[in-house]
Design a protein around this motif. Structure first.
Motif, short mmCIF file in Angstrom:
data_model
loop_
_atom_site.label_atom_id
_atom_site.label_comp_id
_atom_site.label_asym_id
_atom_site.label_seq_id
_atom_site.Cartn_x
_atom_site.Cartn_y
_atom_site.Cartn_z
N PHE A 19 0.74 -1.19 0.02
CA PHE A 19 0.04 0.02 0.08
C PHE A 19 0.90 1.25 0.03
CE2 PHE A 19 -2.82 3.14 2.22
CZ PHE A 19 -3.98 2.98 1.34
N VAL A 22 1.92 2.34 -3.43
CA VAL A 22 0.88 2.97 -4.06
C VAL A 22 0.69 4.55 -3.83
CG1 VAL A 22 -1.66 2.58 -4.94
CG2 VAL A 22 -0.25 0.81 -4.20
N LEU A 26 1.28 7.90 -5.88
CA LEU A 26 0.23 8.74 -6.24
C LEU A 26 0.75 10.15 -5.79
CD1 LEU A 26 -2.83 9.50 -6.65
CD2 LEU A 26 -3.30 8.94 -4.37
N HIS A 29 2.97 11.41 -8.40
CA HIS A 29 2.22 11.81 -9.57
C HIS A 29 1.81 13.01 -9.60
CE1 HIS A 29 -0.61 11.65 -12.97
NE2 HIS A 29 -0.36 10.52 -13.02
N ASP A 30 1.55 13.53 -8.21
CA ASP A 30 0.99 15.15 -8.31
C ASP A 30 2.24 16.22 -8.34
OD1 ASP A 30 -1.55 16.17 -7.81
OD2 ASP A 30 -1.14 16.66 -5.84
N PHE A 45 -2.37 9.37 4.23
CA PHE A 45 -3.18 7.85 4.01
C PHE A 45 -3.23 7.15 5.14
CE2 PHE A 45 -1.68 9.75 -0.01
CZ PHE A 45 -2.80 9.51 -0.79
N LYS A 93 3.13 5.34 -13.56
CA LYS A 93 1.68 6.04 -14.15
C LYS A 93 0.79 4.68 -14.31
CE LYS A 93 3.05 10.85 -14.95
NZ LYS A 93 2.84 11.73 -16.13
N LEU A 96 0.50 2.61 -11.34
CA LEU A 96 -0.53 3.13 -10.26
C LEU A 96 -1.99 3.08 -10.74
CD1 LEU A 96 -1.18 5.01 -7.72
CD2 LEU A 96 -0.79 7.13 -9.66
N ALA A 97 -2.30 2.99 -11.94
CA ALA A 97 -3.55 3.05 -12.73
C ALA A 97 -3.90 1.29 -12.14
CB ALA A 97 -3.64 3.37 -13.87
N VAL A 100 -4.70 0.78 -8.53
CA VAL A 100 -6.15 1.22 -8.17
C VAL A 100 -6.97 0.48 -8.60
CG1 VAL A 100 -7.71 3.39 -8.55
CG2 VAL A 100 -5.40 3.78 -8.33
#
Lengths: 135, 135
Positions: A19, A22, A26, A29-30, A45, A93, A96-97, A100
């Motif tokens: 976790f 992940v 995320l 990514h930002d 989180f 990326k 990550l997708a 999710v």
DNA sequence: TTGTTCTATGTACTTTATGTATATAGCTTT
DNA sequence: AAAGCTATATACATAAAGTACATAGAACAA
């Protein structure tokens, strides 16, 4: 191109773990981030100081770099010691997708268990009250 | 009596794993069960044949007996080879209750991550469309 | 009645993820 | 210069799970 079985989140076994990875994907990514700085953001989180130790974080980031989900560079000149700054890659990326999607399935399974447990609780409650008079 | 740090779901580190144990406790709370028979019931919680191997199940059940969350007896006389039948204990019921709480927290964390990811997706989408004309 | 398959349980070895402890090194502050 | 802080990294140990294999009796078929 990886073969299909490898594509679906490398490692085939979708354990509940990882976790942390992940969450890191995320966050990165930002915007870019470095080890110590990410710790604070992970709080959002649910990673409290007692749960996350620094070693685990750094090890995880290095592993993610080996897997090419992130890349890094040294940032010098700022205050304090230089920092290794991480950026997410296109592979990261995609990863990550995929994660999710897995987490959505995982959430559904947990929901189902909780639902069953609550159903059981109600059953026991009504058995306990059976034949007794309520105050 | 165990000390407080041990009480909260033995093992202190609430990993995402051990979902199998929780599912087993829930199934055995409802009625007694044996190894092979439990496999079919686990299907309800998303354990497909490819995900759950028999060895893991038996090992887990034995471990749970060591931890006194379940007890077992041999059932002979039925069709086929004799079976080791497991029952949940009072300790097991307490353990299950604790685990359900942990899973609720876990679910909340996953929800939060998914929510953030979807927020990010929307942001990217609107950036992609910025300045272009829709057909 | 012998051999094969199925049900059922169990052990041994290996890998992966993570926890724990410790090391290094440069900046900051006194 | 010494002590403390920020930041990164490595080494060792443990835990959870994967993989492979072993055992044994019942059912069934030749």
């Amino acid at each position: 191109m990886k073969n299909e079985s490898e594509l679906f989140c490398v490692g085939k076994y979708h354990k509940m773990e990882r976790f942390l990875e992940v969450c890191l994907l995320l966050l990165l990514h930002d915007e870019v981030g470095y080890g110590y700085g990410l710790i604070e953001k992970l709080d959002y989180f649910g990673f409290k100081e007692d749960e996350l130790n620094v070693s685990t974080l750094y090890r995880t980031l290095r592993k993610m770099e080996q897997d090419a989900w992130v890349t890094s560079y040294w940032e010098e000149g700022g205050p304090g010691p230089k920092r290794r700054v991480y950026m997410i890659t296109e592979d990261g990326k995609k990863e990550l997708a995929q994660w999710v999607m897995i987490l959505k399935a995982r959430k559904a399974r947990i929901s189902r268990l909780i639902e069953q447990y609550e159903h059981l609780e109600n059953k026991i409650e009504s058995e306990d009250n059976h034949g007794t008079i309520q105050n």
